[in-house]
Scaffold this motif. Structure first.
Motif, short mmCIF file in Angstrom:
data_model
loop_
_atom_site.label_atom_id
_atom_site.label_comp_id
_atom_site.label_asym_id
_atom_site.label_seq_id
_atom_site.Cartn_x
_atom_site.Cartn_y
_atom_site.Cartn_z
N ILE A 144 12.75 -5.03 -2.28
CA ILE A 144 13.10 -4.04 -2.77
C ILE A 144 14.44 -3.85 -1.66
O ILE A 144 14.78 -3.47 -0.43
N VAL A 193 8.90 3.12 -8.37
CA VAL A 193 7.45 4.90 -8.11
C VAL A 193 7.50 5.13 -9.54
O VAL A 193 6.30 5.68 -10.16
N ASP A 226 16.07 -0.68 -5.97
CA ASP A 226 15.42 1.09 -6.33
C ASP A 226 15.85 2.19 -6.53
O ASP A 226 16.56 2.25 -5.15
N THR A 249 9.95 4.03 -1.01
CA THR A 249 9.67 3.08 -1.16
C THR A 249 9.67 1.83 0.12
O THR A 249 9.53 0.83 0.49
N PRO A 256 16.37 -0.47 -0.84
CA PRO A 256 15.53 0.69 -1.22
C PRO A 256 16.79 1.68 -1.46
O PRO A 256 17.34 2.07 -0.15
N THR A 261 1.91 1.87 -6.96
CA THR A 261 3.31 1.91 -7.20
C THR A 261 3.27 0.21 -6.24
O THR A 261 3.93 -0.56 -6.78
N ILE A 305 6.31 0.59 1.04
CA ILE A 305 6.57 0.09 0.04
C ILE A 305 6.70 -1.20 0.44
O ILE A 305 6.18 -2.35 0.36
N LYS A 306 8.16 -1.76 0.26
CA LYS A 306 9.08 -2.50 1.37
C LYS A 306 8.80 -3.36 1.92
O LYS A 306 8.36 -4.93 1.91
#
Length: 421
Positions: free
Chosen positions: A131, A71, A109, A114, A133, A92, A117-118
């Motif tokens: 990722i 991010v 991360d 996230t 997170p 991102t 996103i992952k």
């Protein structure tokens, strides 16, 4: 009816497997998401198999960044303060693909929302790296993660959370009970490990580098809550007192540590605590005021000695970048791998950014989202995260500084992300 897994053969390569010191000629077969064969003899395949001609190039595992901020890499500080969460997430995801195209197939991360996103990337692997997170990094009031303005009362005294807290980038918590709740909140959201701020920082406004953050009781509360979920706590901290307090509390990974002394580095080795270090240079980040620029200079000046002591004492070393809020400088992720060559041999660097970082990632235990196979290796059963390189990074790390030209092919999770052979 069962569909056959996709098959990929990478032929005639010199293999750096992430573990050994030398290259071995051979061929690598991928079936589905993992490596099914690593052979010195030719591998027979059917017409349905995708074939990449290696032409004697070097094949290595995908690299990893153990201290990334997806991010933060994709958005400026103004974005963090002003943009909507959808804009932040969209940026991102867009910039995550850039990270993957630089050859980083996995990141840990260390602050940011996230998990969503992952999940998107896991379903479509070519969109970005794997990722691990941490979700929001946890800070005390007036600590490295307190982004509230000085005229605003802290949350512990009835104030509102800062914008950085509202978007899940940070969480301010004071006292053992609130720290426990903050850790559990991140685990509830899907964190694989926990990040706390245990000492002063460069980018923050209220905390000189000498400050020690969170009491021993607060740190132990975080460690206990993470341990109950089978994972570990990492801490941002530069100074000796903060490092020692964190280690005594049971923290397993020190992030940064640039102001440590040699006895403290020796203690990390004795306690088998990881040092997740960054080869910072002053130009990696820019700061708008003399105070933060001076803090940045002080941190960078500690890099050489800490790396030297860590090598002497045999500390478990991970590598990361900590790039933040300047998306135009994200290309330095590649440059910082090459910069490691000032302190270690090329093979040592390659091991650190592949199998070495992966050993740290596995410490998240049952929280490890990728625990069903091994990362950072070219071995049978490992995840098929692979880089085909023009040039030999085991003798010249510099080839990794230009990924657009020198990464001939990138494979992640068995998916061919790039192929220019």
């Amino acid at each position: 009816m069962h569909t056959k897994p996709r098959r990929l053969l990478i032929k005639s390569v010199r293999i750096f497997d992430g573990l050994a010191d030398r290259l071995v000629p051979g061929h690598v077969l991928v079936e589905g998401r993992t490596i099914s064969a690593v052979e010195t003899s030719p591998i027979a395949v059917d017409e349905a198999t995708t074939v990449i001609e290696g032409d004697d190039r070097v094949l290595m595992p995908g690299m990893s960044d153990a201290h990334a901020h997806l991010v933060g890499m994709a958005n400026t500080m103004l974005d963090i303060m002003m943009a909507t969460q959808t804009q932040l997430a969209a940026a991102t995801l867009a910039r995550a693909k850039d990270t993957l195209l630089r050859g980083f197939t996995t990141v840990r991360d260390m602050a940011g929302d996230t998990v969503g996103i992952k999940n998107v990337i896991d379903a479509e692997p070519a969109l970005g790296p794997r990722i691990y997170p941490s979700q929001a990094a946890i800070s005390q009031t007036a600590g490295h993660g307190d982004f509230g303005f000085v005229f605003e009362p802290p949350t512990a005294l009835g104030g509102r959370p800062s914008r950085a807290e509202e978007i899940g980038f940070l969480r301010v918590a004071d006292g053992a009970d609130r720290v426990t709740a903050a850790v559990r909140e991140q685990l509830k959201l899907g964190a694989s490990q926990i990040k706390l701020m245990a000492g002063g920082g460069v980018a923050s406004l209220y905390d000189p580098l000498y400050t020690v953050q969170f009491t021993a009781a607060e740190l132990r509360a975080a460690v206990d809550a993470a341990t109950d979920y089978g994972t570990y706590v990492s801490t941002h901290v530069y100074n000796v007192a903060g490092i020692r307090r964190a280690v005594e509390a049971g923290v397993k990974s020190i992030e940064h540590g640039h102001l440590a002394d040699e006895p403290t580095i020796g203690m990390l080795a004795e306690r088998e605590v990881w040092l997740s270090m960054q080869p910072f240079a002053e130009h990696d980040h820019s700061f708008p005021d003399p105070g933060r620029a001076a803090k940045n200079r002080q941190v960078c000046e500690g890099t050489d000695s800490v790396y030297r002591w860590a090598r002497t004492h045999g500390v478990n070393l991970a590598w990361g970048t900590d790039l933040l809020f300047e998306p135009e400088n994200n290309h330095r992720q590649s440059e910082m791998v090459v910069r490691l060559g000032e302190y270690f041999t090329s093979v040592e660097v390659l091991k650190m950014v592949t199998s070495g970082n992966a050993a740290l990632f596995r410490m998240s235990g049952e929280r490890d989202p990728y625990r069903s196979a091994r990362l950072g290796e070219i071995t049978v059963g490992a995840w098929a995260d692979l880089l085909l390189v023009n040039g030999d990074p085991t003798t010249d790390l510099g080839v990794l500084a230009d990924p657009a030209a020198n990464l001939a092919a990138i494979v992640k999770d068995g998916v061919v992300v790039k192929n220019t052979t």
